[in-house]
Design an enzyme around this catalytic site. Sequence first.
Site, PDB file in Angstrom:
ATOM      1  N   GLU A 233     -16.453   6.490   5.542  1.00 31.48           N
ATOM      2  CA  GLU A 233     -17.067   6.581   6.780  1.00 31.48           C
ATOM      3  C   GLU A 233     -16.198   8.048   7.239  1.00 31.48           C
ATOM      4  OE1 GLU A 233     -18.386   4.773   8.990  1.00 31.48           O
ATOM      5  OE2 GLU A 233     -18.995   2.968   7.247  1.00 31.48           O
ATOM      6  N   CYS A 267     -14.496   8.898  16.198  1.00 32.24           N
ATOM      7  CA  CYS A 267     -16.184   9.627  15.764  1.00 32.24           C
ATOM      8  C   CYS A 267     -17.631   8.891  16.524  1.00 32.24           C
ATOM      9  CB  CYS A 267     -15.968   8.984  13.944  1.00 32.24           C
ATOM     10  SG  CYS A 267     -16.077   6.499  14.790  1.00 32.24           S
TER      11      CYS A 267
HETATM   12  P1  NAD Z   1      -8.439  13.035   8.260  1.00 32.06           P
HETATM   13  O1  NAD Z   1      -9.502  13.297   7.252  1.00 32.06           O
HETATM   14  O2  NAD Z   1      -7.620  14.493   8.554  1.00 32.06           O
HETATM   15  O3  NAD Z   1      -7.454  12.167   7.743  1.00 32.06           O
HETATM   16  C1  NAD Z   1      -7.715  11.199   6.683  1.00 32.06           C
HETATM   17  C2  NAD Z   1      -6.788  10.159   5.959  1.00 32.06           C
HETATM   18  O4  NAD Z   1      -7.239  11.020   4.963  1.00 32.06           O
HETATM   19  C3  NAD Z   1      -6.049  10.280   6.752  1.00 32.06           C
HETATM   20  O5  NAD Z   1      -5.127   9.266   5.573  1.00 32.06           O
HETATM   21  C4  NAD Z   1      -5.000  11.059   5.530  1.00 32.06           C
HETATM   22  O6  NAD Z   1      -3.748  11.171   5.324  1.00 32.06           O
HETATM   23  C5  NAD Z   1      -5.592  11.734   4.071  1.00 32.06           C
HETATM   24  N1  NAD Z   1      -5.460  13.034   3.496  1.00 32.06           N
HETATM   25  C6  NAD Z   1      -5.995  14.019   4.817  1.00 32.06           C
HETATM   26  N2  NAD Z   1      -6.094  15.112   3.960  1.00 32.06           N
HETATM   27  C7  NAD Z   1      -5.948  14.062   2.903  1.00 32.06           C
HETATM   28  C8  NAD Z   1      -6.748  14.817   1.331  1.00 32.06           C
HETATM   29  N3  NAD Z   1      -6.641  16.586   1.226  1.00 32.06           N
HETATM   30  N4  NAD Z   1      -6.714  14.676   0.211  1.00 32.06           N
HETATM   31  C9  NAD Z   1      -6.828  13.211   0.472  1.00 32.06           C
HETATM   32  N5  NAD Z   1      -6.314  12.331   1.635  1.00 32.06           N
HETATM   33  C10 NAD Z   1      -6.148  12.912   3.150  1.00 32.06           C
HETATM   34  O7  NAD Z   1      -8.815  12.284   9.387  1.00 32.06           O
HETATM   35  P2  NAD Z   1      -8.218  12.253  10.724  1.00 32.06           P
HETATM   36  O8  NAD Z   1      -7.955  13.510  11.541  1.00 32.06           O
HETATM   37  O9  NAD Z   1      -6.721  11.239  10.126  1.00 32.06           O
HETATM   38  O10 NAD Z   1      -9.204  11.661  11.813  1.00 32.06           O
HETATM   39  C11 NAD Z   1     -10.720  11.822  12.249  1.00 32.06           C
HETATM   40  C12 NAD Z   1     -11.320  12.254  11.459  1.00 32.06           C
HETATM   41  O11 NAD Z   1     -11.271  10.984  11.302  1.00 32.06           O
HETATM   42  C13 NAD Z   1     -13.158  13.076  12.404  1.00 32.06           C
HETATM   43  O12 NAD Z   1     -13.511  13.121  11.907  1.00 32.06           O
HETATM   44  C14 NAD Z   1     -13.077  10.986  12.498  1.00 32.06           C
HETATM   45  O13 NAD Z   1     -14.763  11.709  13.606  1.00 32.06           O
HETATM   46  C15 NAD Z   1     -12.990  11.083  11.749  1.00 32.06           C
HETATM   47  N6  NAD Z   1     -13.485   9.030  11.411  1.00 32.06           N
HETATM   48  C16 NAD Z   1     -14.839   8.189  11.730  1.00 32.06           C
HETATM   49  C17 NAD Z   1     -14.267   6.958  11.901  1.00 32.06           C
HETATM   50  C18 NAD Z   1     -15.729   6.268  10.931  1.00 32.06           C
HETATM   51  O14 NAD Z   1     -16.140   4.841  11.154  1.00 32.06           O
HETATM   52  N7  NAD Z   1     -17.020   7.152  11.188  1.00 32.06           N
HETATM   53  C19 NAD Z   1     -13.801   5.998  12.281  1.00 32.06           C
HETATM   54  C20 NAD Z   1     -12.499   7.017  12.630  1.00 32.06           C
HETATM   55  C21 NAD Z   1     -12.646   8.124  12.440  1.00 32.06           C
END
Ligand code: NAD
Length: 460
Positions: A233, A267
């Site tokens: 997602e 999102c």
């Molecule tokens: P992010 O991708 O930075 O982090 C998401 C998760 O991944 C966190 O748990 C983070 O610790 C982990 N993570 C970060 N870097 C990583 C790596 N290199 N390897 C493994 N894990 C890693 O996202 P965010 O800033 O926390 O959230 C915002 C994003 O989430 C936005 O792009 C938003 O659109 C998206 N989002 C999508 C949905 C959906 O249902 N489609 C819902 C909510 C948020």
Amino acid sequence: MTNQIEVLNPATGLSIGSVHNSSIAECLQAVDAAHDAFESWKNTAPRVRAEILRKAFEIMIAEQEDLARTITREMGKVLSDARAEVAYAAEFFRWFSEEAVRIEGDYRRAPSGANWLLVSRQPVGVALLATPWNFPAAMATRKIGPALAAGCTVVLKPAHDTPLTALAIANILQRAGVPSGVVNVVVADPPGPAVEAMLNSGKVRKLSFTGSTRVGSLLLAQAAERVINCSMELGGNAPLIVCADADIDVAVEGAMLAKMRNGGAACTAANRFYIHDNVLSEFTEKFTARMAALKLGDGLDPSTTLGPLVSRAQQQRVSDAVAGAVSRGAKVLTGGAVSTEPAFGYQATVLSNVSPHDEILQDEIFGPVAALVSYSDEQEMLSLANNVDHGLVGYVFTKDAARGMRIAEKLETGMVGFNRGLVSDPAAPFGGVKASGIGREGGHEGLLAFLETKYVAGNW
Ligand code: NAD
């Protein structure tokens, strides 16, 4: 790497506590615990799994206020949004408690008539769940609910900005009767090496990730090494379309919800507003007045209607995006500046005169900024709306149901809000197309994501 992670309140910029930073060895122990608990949880009667999830729903609702305050303190959203998130998050436990006893299979005759085809479903195995900071409760329950209903055990790795909500949910599940080892939480900063080690453990069979497209595609590549089943997602960049025949009051109401739920950090947030020329001035005037009336402040203050962004980095990102658009000719109708009260604040902002190809429309803003673009031709507008990498959700406002359905069908998104600014519903399949993800969460589809299909060819 330190062994404590400070949790900051975005309204003050100050620490509200710290949590243990799990080492890679501890993350692998959590995977081992989930692996050890799998056989017994998988064989626990669906009715028992259902009753535990139902109990978790009830506890969560009873403790809604405490959990909402935790969310606001660590993430910044206003208390009314946090309460709504807890109610929404709890509903995933209720919905999947009802789904746990509806895991179906079927029984078919082979076309040749020679034998039978028996199709059943089995839990996929240990699931690694990684969630973002923007909905720290709902993104966790939207995965834990179906995983537990299906008979999977899990390791939840929440965003390290918002670990307190995740730990509180794990505690609720424990009190609801989830056996030891079935739900494990690890908080790791930096997250990359910890997640990679868990994926490489050989014991994780499912990765369910919610977060940015950048990290999602990185994890897809890592999961490919071991052919791990993935649900993704990812980011959005939603168009919001107001047709010439729309009820403008309905459209403004929907736009406020689609843009400002969660302070714009969703999102599903409307990012690109395509407004028909004939209604541009009426929509702009009414919408700008509503945005200007929002009161920026600490989310815990009951008079606040817009909380801070999650971090200073996010505040800077939003500020740079607006400054860039303005330098290319956009006009600020309201807002357009950072605020230090609350610490990571940004004013509710409306930009007009945005060129249809401006950079600010290419990627999600993830803040309280609405960019308005006018259009006159439906086909041209649709090609602009579809000409981005993402495809999570789109919104369309019109009184003509045929026009609305025509636009809904043509939008390259997984979901459409039709005269509505909110699509999220535990009973609905939530998810995107293109760079917005793979798979669906919620609904019956959400359960299927944690099940494998097993087929037995038989003669009897
Ligand atoms: P992010 O991708 O930075 O982090 C998401 C998760 O991944 C966190 O748990 C983070 O610790 C982990 N993570 C970060 N870097 C990583 C790596 N290199 N390897 C493994 N894990 C890693 O996202 P965010 O800033 O926390 O959230 C915002 C994003 O989430 C936005 O792009 C938003 O659109 C998206 N989002 C999508 C949905 C959906 O249902 N489609 C819902 C909510 C948020």
